[in-house]
Design a protein around this motif. Structure first.
Motif, PDB file in Angstrom:
ATOM      1  N   ASN A  19      47.203  50.642  45.692  1.00  0.00           N
ATOM      2  CA  ASN A  19      46.801  49.974  44.461  1.00  0.00           C
ATOM      3  C   ASN A  19      47.403  50.630  43.219  1.00  0.00           C
ATOM      4  O   ASN A  19      47.714  49.970  42.234  1.00  0.00           O
ATOM      5  CB  ASN A  19      45.276  49.972  44.316  1.00  0.00           C
ATOM      6  N   ARG A  42      40.558  39.397  44.119  1.00  0.00           N
ATOM      7  CA  ARG A  42      41.565  38.333  44.063  1.00  0.00           C
ATOM      8  C   ARG A  42      42.948  38.891  43.726  1.00  0.00           C
ATOM      9  O   ARG A  42      43.966  38.343  44.139  1.00  0.00           O
ATOM     10  CB  ARG A  42      41.157  37.272  43.032  1.00  0.00           C
ATOM     11  N   CYS A  43      42.956  39.990  42.968  1.00  0.00           N
ATOM     12  CA  CYS A  43      44.224  40.630  42.605  1.00  0.00           C
ATOM     13  C   CYS A  43      44.666  41.649  43.644  1.00  0.00           C
ATOM     14  O   CYS A  43      45.613  42.408  43.419  1.00  0.00           O
ATOM     15  CB  CYS A  43      44.093  41.301  41.238  1.00  0.00           C
ATOM     16  N   GLU A  44      43.968  41.684  44.782  1.00  0.00           N
ATOM     17  CA  GLU A  44      44.288  42.566  45.916  1.00  0.00           C
ATOM     18  C   GLU A  44      44.124  44.045  45.568  1.00  0.00           C
ATOM     19  O   GLU A  44      44.856  44.894  46.076  1.00  0.00           O
ATOM     20  CB  GLU A  44      45.701  42.287  46.441  1.00  0.00           C
ATOM     21  N   CYS A  45      43.153  44.325  44.718  1.00  0.00           N
ATOM     22  CA  CYS A  45      42.765  45.708  44.442  1.00  0.00           C
ATOM     23  C   CYS A  45      41.443  45.962  45.156  1.00  0.00           C
ATOM     24  O   CYS A  45      40.427  45.344  44.830  1.00  0.00           O
ATOM     25  CB  CYS A  45      42.609  45.934  42.935  1.00  0.00           C
ATOM     26  N   GLU A 209      41.529  38.479  34.382  1.00  0.00           N
ATOM     27  CA  GLU A 209      42.264  38.460  35.644  1.00  0.00           C
ATOM     28  C   GLU A 209      43.767  38.553  35.411  1.00  0.00           C
ATOM     29  O   GLU A 209      44.473  39.258  36.149  1.00  0.00           O
ATOM     30  CB  GLU A 209      41.936  37.200  36.435  1.00  0.00           C
ATOM     31  N   TYR A 213      46.020  41.545  36.892  1.00  0.00           N
ATOM     32  CA  TYR A 213      47.153  41.217  37.762  1.00  0.00           C
ATOM     33  C   TYR A 213      48.450  41.813  37.228  1.00  0.00           C
ATOM     34  O   TYR A 213      49.222  42.427  37.978  1.00  0.00           O
ATOM     35  CB  TYR A 213      47.287  39.704  37.901  1.00  0.00           C
ATOM     36  N   ARG A 214      48.682  41.651  35.926  1.00  0.00           N
ATOM     37  CA  ARG A 214      49.917  42.179  35.333  1.00  0.00           C
ATOM     38  C   ARG A 214      49.956  43.705  35.425  1.00  0.00           C
ATOM     39  O   ARG A 214      51.016  44.295  35.698  1.00  0.00           O
ATOM     40  CB  ARG A 214      50.036  41.735  33.882  1.00  0.00           C
ATOM     41  N   GLN A 217      50.743  44.706  39.047  1.00  0.00           N
ATOM     42  CA  GLN A 217      52.145  44.431  39.368  1.00  0.00           C
ATOM     43  C   GLN A 217      53.073  45.417  38.678  1.00  0.00           C
ATOM     44  O   GLN A 217      54.068  45.880  39.257  1.00  0.00           O
ATOM     45  CB  GLN A 217      52.504  42.993  38.970  1.00  0.00           C
TER      46      GLN A 217
END
Length: 236
Positions: A19, A42-45, A209, A213-214, A217
């Motif tokens: 992460n 949802r952000c895969e964290c 969100e 997400y940003r 990434q």
């Protein structure tokens, strides 16, 4: 109290490495905390630190959130834990890890006895050596805005067997993040820069969100770039 659900050090370390961040958050509205956890998922964290406010209500909130974390398959920990009795209560409520802003041998003992990861805060080389003596494998470096990446780089060189997490003074500015990861951080600890007060106050979850997400990434790109550079250096 709920039964303790343990998470191995290797699983937590791998998750933090993947992460690149420990997100931490607190709000008196438990539904907003849950919404933040859902956004993270949802952000895969898959990790979350609940920074309780040192009151009985915080423990009740955490107990409920720990059950929700099971449903979401998120590793949940308690932050700002100041003594052994607090540590024990949060462990029994389902904490996978305990984060403290400073060293406390009794907190270390309680965590070790319950096979729960202990993450102490350190501000000096002496602190880190003491944390190592107390069997800490993950250490928070704080305050980051005062110590800076140069301190982290030095302490990583002295204690490569410990994984370090800078906290405080860590921002989403690329150069800031780059500096911490270049210095050897396992991940960074982020709170309001991910979940701004303004966005949370008006429940603008779409904006929150997008921000999360940003950030994830951007951190992923930085870590991938460092790995690629290191790989090229080794092969040469």
């Amino acid at each position: 109290m709920h039964r303790t659900v343990t998470t191995t050090l290797s699983k937590l370390s791998n998750t933090l490495n993947t992460n690149g961040v420990i997100p931490f958050f607190y709000h008196q509205d438990i539904d907003r905390v849950l919404e933040v956890m859902k956004i993270l998922k949802r952000c895969e964290c898959n990790v979350f630190e609940f920074t309780h406010q040192r009151d009985a209500r915080g423990l009740r909130m955490f107990t409920w959130l720990a059950e929700k974390a099971k449903e979401l398959d998120i590793i949940i920990g308690a932050g700002t834990v100041l003594d052994a009795s607090q540590a024990n209560r949060f462990i029994q409520a389902g904490a996978h890890f305990i984060a403290s802003p400073f060293l406390h041998a009794d907190v270390a003992r309680v965590c070790h006895e319950n096979n729960v990861v202990w993450i102490p805060g350190c501000s000096t080389f002496h602190d880190v050596a003491e944390a190592k003596a107390l069997q800490a494998s993950l250490v928070t470096i704080l305050p980051g805005n005062i110590l800076g990446p140069a301190f982290l780089k030095q302490v990583v060189n002295v204690h490569p067997e410990i994984s370090f997490i800078p906290s405080g003074g860590v921002t989403l500015v690329k150069n800031n993040l780059q500096g911490w990861f270049d210095a050897g951080a396992l991940c960074v600890r982020l709170g309001e820069s991910l979940f701004t007060r303004e966005d949370v106050a008006v429940k603008d979850w779409v904006k929150v969100e997008g921000n999360v997400y940003r950030a994830l990434q951007g951190i992923k790109q930085i870590k991938t770039s460092i790995l690629r550079t290191n790989s090229i250096t080794i092969s040469e």
